[in-house]
Write a protein that holds these residues in place. Structure first.
Motif, mmCIF file in Angstrom:
data_model
loop_
_atom_site.group_PDB
_atom_site.id
_atom_site.type_symbol
_atom_site.label_atom_id
_atom_site.label_comp_id
_atom_site.label_asym_id
_atom_site.label_seq_id
_atom_site.Cartn_x
_atom_site.Cartn_y
_atom_site.Cartn_z
ATOM 1 N N MET A 19 0.822 -1.206 0.000
ATOM 2 C CA MET A 19 0.000 0.000 0.000
ATOM 3 C C MET A 19 0.857 1.258 0.000
ATOM 4 S SD MET A 19 -2.955 -1.247 -0.196
ATOM 5 C CE MET A 19 -3.938 0.209 0.079
ATOM 6 N N ALA A 20 2.007 1.214 0.671
ATOM 7 C CA ALA A 20 2.863 2.399 0.725
ATOM 8 C C ALA A 20 3.375 2.778 -0.655
ATOM 9 C CB ALA A 20 4.023 2.178 1.684
ATOM 10 N N GLY A 21 3.345 1.846 -1.588
ATOM 11 C CA GLY A 21 3.779 2.144 -2.941
ATOM 12 C C GLY A 21 2.823 3.027 -3.707
ATOM 13 N N ILE A 22 1.639 3.296 -3.160
ATOM 14 C CA ILE A 22 0.694 4.210 -3.799
ATOM 15 C C ILE A 22 1.135 5.651 -3.554
ATOM 16 C CG2 ILE A 22 -1.702 4.959 -3.894
ATOM 17 C CD1 ILE A 22 -2.480 2.221 -2.737
ATOM 18 N N PHE A 23 1.345 5.974 -2.303
ATOM 19 C CA PHE A 23 1.760 7.316 -1.886
ATOM 20 C C PHE A 23 2.186 7.186 -0.440
ATOM 21 C CE2 PHE A 23 1.119 11.518 -0.029
ATOM 22 C CZ PHE A 23 1.574 12.376 -1.018
ATOM 23 N N ASN A 24 3.307 7.780 -0.076
ATOM 24 C CA ASN A 24 3.717 7.713 1.330
ATOM 25 C C ASN A 24 4.285 9.042 1.802
ATOM 26 O OD1 ASN A 24 6.044 7.476 -0.193
ATOM 27 N ND2 ASN A 24 6.900 5.781 0.977
ATOM 28 N N GLY A 25 3.638 10.136 1.380
ATOM 29 C CA GLY A 25 4.050 11.465 1.799
ATOM 30 C C GLY A 25 3.084 12.073 2.795
ATOM 31 N N ASP A 26 2.878 13.377 2.683
ATOM 32 C CA ASP A 26 2.031 14.110 3.605
ATOM 33 C C ASP A 26 0.567 13.975 3.182
ATOM 34 O OD1 ASP A 26 0.492 16.475 4.561
ATOM 35 O OD2 ASP A 26 2.385 17.021 5.479
ATOM 36 N N PRO A 27 -0.348 13.596 4.095
ATOM 37 C CA PRO A 27 -1.759 13.441 3.729
ATOM 38 C C PRO A 27 -2.373 14.710 3.145
ATOM 39 C CG PRO A 27 -1.348 12.458 5.875
ATOM 40 C CD PRO A 27 -0.101 13.195 5.502
ATOM 41 N N GLU A 28 -1.987 15.871 3.669
ATOM 42 C CA GLU A 28 -2.535 17.114 3.141
ATOM 43 C C GLU A 28 -2.139 17.305 1.681
ATOM 44 O OE1 GLU A 28 -2.702 21.890 4.248
ATOM 45 O OE2 GLU A 28 -1.601 20.492 5.510
ATOM 46 N N ARG A 29 -0.894 16.958 1.341
ATOM 47 C CA ARG A 29 -0.445 17.082 -0.042
ATOM 48 C C ARG A 29 -1.176 16.080 -0.944
ATOM 49 N NH1 ARG A 29 3.654 19.937 -1.274
ATOM 50 N NH2 ARG A 29 2.190 20.301 -2.966
ATOM 51 N N LEU A 30 -1.485 14.891 -0.398
ATOM 52 C CA LEU A 30 -2.244 13.915 -1.174
ATOM 53 C C LEU A 30 -3.634 14.457 -1.493
ATOM 54 C CD1 LEU A 30 -2.645 11.165 -2.474
ATOM 55 C CD2 LEU A 30 -3.266 10.260 -0.216
ATOM 56 N N GLY A 31 -4.260 15.135 -0.526
ATOM 57 C CA GLY A 31 -5.572 15.727 -0.771
ATOM 58 C C GLY A 31 -5.518 16.767 -1.877
ATOM 59 N N GLU A 32 -4.474 17.579 -1.873
ATOM 60 C CA GLU A 32 -4.314 18.580 -2.927
ATOM 61 C C GLU A 32 -4.093 17.909 -4.280
ATOM 62 O OE1 GLU A 32 -0.998 20.752 -1.516
ATOM 63 O OE2 GLU A 32 -2.064 21.628 0.186
ATOM 64 N N LEU A 33 -3.296 16.840 -4.285
ATOM 65 C CA LEU A 33 -3.033 16.117 -5.520
ATOM 66 C C LEU A 33 -4.323 15.514 -6.073
ATOM 67 C CD1 LEU A 33 -1.131 14.864 -7.634
ATOM 68 C CD2 LEU A 33 -0.721 12.988 -6.008
ATOM 69 N N MET A 34 -5.164 14.967 -5.200
ATOM 70 C CA MET A 34 -6.408 14.371 -5.669
ATOM 71 C C MET A 34 -7.327 15.420 -6.278
ATOM 72 S SD MET A 34 -5.848 11.271 -5.290
ATOM 73 C CE MET A 34 -7.385 10.965 -6.156
ATOM 74 N N THR A 35 -7.335 16.613 -5.716
ATOM 75 C CA THR A 35 -8.130 17.692 -6.320
ATOM 76 C C THR A 35 -7.612 18.004 -7.714
ATOM 77 O OG1 THR A 35 -8.675 18.662 -4.165
ATOM 78 C CG2 THR A 35 -8.836 20.092 -6.089
ATOM 79 N N GLU A 36 -6.293 18.088 -7.868
ATOM 80 C CA GLU A 36 -5.713 18.362 -9.179
ATOM 81 C C GLU A 36 -6.023 17.242 -10.170
ATOM 82 O OE1 GLU A 36 -1.562 19.050 -8.646
ATOM 83 O OE2 GLU A 36 -1.839 21.062 -7.813
ATOM 84 N N ILE A 37 -5.997 16.007 -9.704
ATOM 85 C CA ILE A 37 -6.274 14.875 -10.585
ATOM 86 C C ILE A 37 -7.705 14.922 -11.088
ATOM 87 C CG2 ILE A 37 -6.600 12.362 -10.598
ATOM 88 C CD1 ILE A 37 -4.094 12.163 -8.833
ATOM 89 N N THR A 38 -8.649 15.158 -10.184
ATOM 90 C CA THR A 38 -10.053 15.165 -10.591
ATOM 91 C C THR A 38 -10.386 16.382 -11.447
ATOM 92 O OG1 THR A 38 -10.640 16.189 -8.464
ATOM 93 C CG2 THR A 38 -10.809 13.811 -8.617
#
Length: 652
Positions: free
Chosen positions: A155-174
């Motif tokens: 699972m860590a191979g998906i993303f293992n950084g800062d959760p807040e940055r992941l949320g921002e990335l998901m907004t950009e993706i969508t």
């Protein structure tokens, strides 16, 4: 399969407070299985967006270990429709231990409802590690059961950084703007040896010395400097003697027009060499600087003229430029408050300059002790910014230094952070809600340093729009270090994923001198390395050539790069340019890029020439230049398929 190492030894909660020793120890034991992660190219955040109906980011507001519950407030719905504004997560027997890894104020990103019949209640959420759960009752979508705590590396191979940055990335993706490559798209050509000095190279420079539009090369050493002028066909001719510089020893170099006569001047160590149009002549306008480590140029009083900023054995010194060719530079060390012990007086270390707080004035980082971040007050004097970081910047037993920091938008595109290389590690200072934190534990493969690290250059080294990191080892036998920016605060080591990133030996020879610039004019930044063996090498960038052979329609990462356009930004009038900031914003006012002229100059090297900004998204943009004297210039442009892939933009 290649491994992506992620280690966080800082153990700080999201308010910036240091965790207690007992909690830190528990966290280390709890996270131990996750410290090595495999980047899974087929299961990245963009793939999760396709597999789940809803993506939300939430902030943990309370943790009740007795009742096994976590309450979180929904801050953002990144994808789909989700009505609840609060989440209530109850840990099952198999997930209770996960409660102790959380802290109030921490973010989580959740993927809710698999797009598979019968799996609509499945959820996956990320808190710094990946967890699984279910929504037991579809009528209560905000009430979850935390099913399992992940304890493997998959699972860590998906993303293992800062959760807040992941949320921002998901907004950009969508929104269709997401870019998070799982493979590095970069490569350099074989080393092009320009020449060899009779001693280890200490500083190198890329600058247009003869104003023919091509970058020339300067290299310094205690045995004497060398200058090569670029000619047609990427030929470099040794012009050291012809320019009047034969037999001149120096450790550092900087290049700028210091008196407005339109000719490049050289700062070799603390000595000023004025350009005459035919060569350089020694000037006594800058007084002798005792105990010099390295010297560079920065506009410190905001008058548009580059001043001398010197790192010495007894602290930082400043010599102000009067802007007139017949007047001497004045010692302003005391005027700026740098004669005080709290600002590093009496201690010797490398000094970096940048605009930490965005007020248009140079701030400083001095690599001594725990690390001194010096910010300008309203009177223009430097004051130490209090922080709790202990960077361990003491020189090694053999005297080798470290801590050559760089100010750049590394963690976020819209905010300046400070990367500090230590002997065998990094720190990344960011400002989060007014507190300075070390975010390096969330940056993935930055946990893989060299055994000797002197200073870091921050620049886009594969023309994808993200700022990458190249760290000079400063020591023979220790390889330099290259980290590629994936976005969202995550970095990878390209050499682990593809062969031949650096096919020549220069990268492994131990550099002190490093400069970045577009030497061959193809729109990608090249590297100039001055190695411990005396060789001066140009490493031409092959990233753009690599893309020509790839099927850009097959991989989302490459489809983004196919749309990319690079702007080469320069200024016709050079006053106020050294230290000037170039900012690119989109039609929604989002800052997508920021660069600073003269940013990568810490250890006596100089990166000159136009600044390269790569834009991945078509649309309308505003390009701004803020000079150091406070004057601003703005250009509006449209980036689309009609714009050449490499376009020069010049400000007056």
């Amino acid at each position: 399969m290649t491994r992506d190492v992620f280690v966080d030894l800082n153990f700080k909660d999201y308010s910036g407070a240091i965790m207690t020793r007992s909690v830190a120890v528990f966290a280390l034991l709890f996270l131990a299985p996750f410290l090595v992660a495999v980047i899974n190219p087929s299961l990245q955040p963009v793939n999760l967006a396709d597999r789940y109906a809803v993506v939300v980011m939430a902030k943990i507001t309370s943790i009740d270990t007795g009742n096994r519950t976590v309450v979180a407030t929904v801050e953002r719905v990144c994808q789909g429709h989700f009505a609840p504004t609060e989440l209530r997560i109850t840990a099952s027997d198999g997930a209770v231990r996960g409660l102790f890894s959380l802290s109030q104020g921490q973010r989580l990103v959740a993927y809710i409802g698999k797009k598979v019949k019968g799996r609509e209640g499945d959820l996956l959420f990320y808190t710094g590690t990946w967890q699984t759960g279910v929504v037991p009752d579809a009528a209560k979508p905000g009430a979850w059961t935390w099913a399992t705590v992940q304890n493997d590396n998959t699972m860590a191979g998906i993303f293992n950084g800062d959760p807040e940055r992941l949320g921002e990335l998901m907004t950009e993706i969508t929104e269709g703007r997401g870019y998070f490559p799982c493979k590095p798209y970069c490569r350099f050509h074989e080393d092009r040896v320009i020449g060899k000095l009779d001693a280890p190279v200490r500083g190198v420079a890329l600058a247009d010395l003869d104003h023919d539009g091509r970058l020339d090369i300067v290299a310094t050493a205690n045995a004497g400097v060398k200058v090569w002028l670029q000619r047609d066909g990427l030929r470099f001719d040794d012009a050291t003697a012809a320019l009047g510089l034969a037999g001149v020893p120096a450790a550092s170099v900087a290049v700028a027009d210091l008196d407005g006569d339109g000719k490049a001047d050289l700062l070799l160590d603390g000595a000023l060499w004025s350009g005459t149009g035919k060569g350089f002549v020694r000037s006594d306008r800058v007084p002798l600087i005792p105990g010099l480590i390295s010297a560079t140029l920065a506009d410190l009083d905001g008058d548009g003229w580059a001043d001398v900023l010197a790192a010495t054995a007894t602290g930082v010194r400043i010599y102000l430029n009067p802007g007139k060719s017949n007047e001497a530079f004045s010692d302003a060390t005391a005027r700026f408050g740098l004669d005080r012990a709290e600002c590093g007086a009496g201690q010797g270390g490398l000094v970096a300059n940048g605009d930490w707080d965005g007020d248009g004035r140079s701030d400083l980082f001095v690599a001594v002790g725990k690390g001194l971040l010096l910010i300008r007050d309203r009177d223009g004097r430097f004051q130490p910014r209090v922080h709790e970081l202990d960077l361990g910047l003491t020189p090694a037993a053999d005297g080798e230094r470290c801590g050559g920091a760089v100010f750049a938008p590394i963690w976020r595109r819209d905010a300046i952070s400070l990367l500090v290389p230590r002997h065998a590690g990094f720190a990344l200072a960011i400002d989060r809600a007014g507190a300075i934190e070390d975010a390096i534990g969330f940056c993935n493969e930055t946990s893989e340093p060299s055994d000797r690290q002197l200073w870091t250059v921050a620049e886009d080294l594969n023309a994808d729009g993200e700022i990458d990191l190249y760290t000079a080892s400063g020591s023979a036998g220790s390889s330099d270090v290259f980290h590629l920016n994936r976005g969202a605060g995550s970095f990878m080591r390209p050499m682990k994923y593809i062969e031949g990133v650096f096919p020549g030996p220069a990268h492994k020879a131990g550099s002190w001198g490093v400069a970045v610039g577009d030497v061959d004019g193809d729109g990608a930044n090249d590297l100039l390395l001055g190695d411990s063996d005396g060789n001066v090498n140009v490493l031409l960038n092959a990233a753009l050539e690599e893309r020509k052979d790839l099927d850009e329609s097959a991989v989302p990462d490459l489809s983004k790069l196919a749309l990319a356009r690079t702007l080469a930004v320069s200024a016709k009038s050079l006053r106020g340019v050294v230290g000037a900031t170039v900012t690119l914003t989109d039609a929604q006012g989002r800052q997508v890029a920021q660069r600073r002229f003269g940013a990568n100059t810490v250890a006596g090297s100089w990166s000159g020439g136009p600044l390269l900004l790569t834009v991945r998204e078509p649309g309308a943009y505003v390009l701004s230049l803020r000079r150091t004297d406070g004057s601003d210039s703005v250009k509006r442009l449209t980036v689309d398929a009609q714009l050449a892939k490499f376009t020069a933009v010049e400000f007056e």
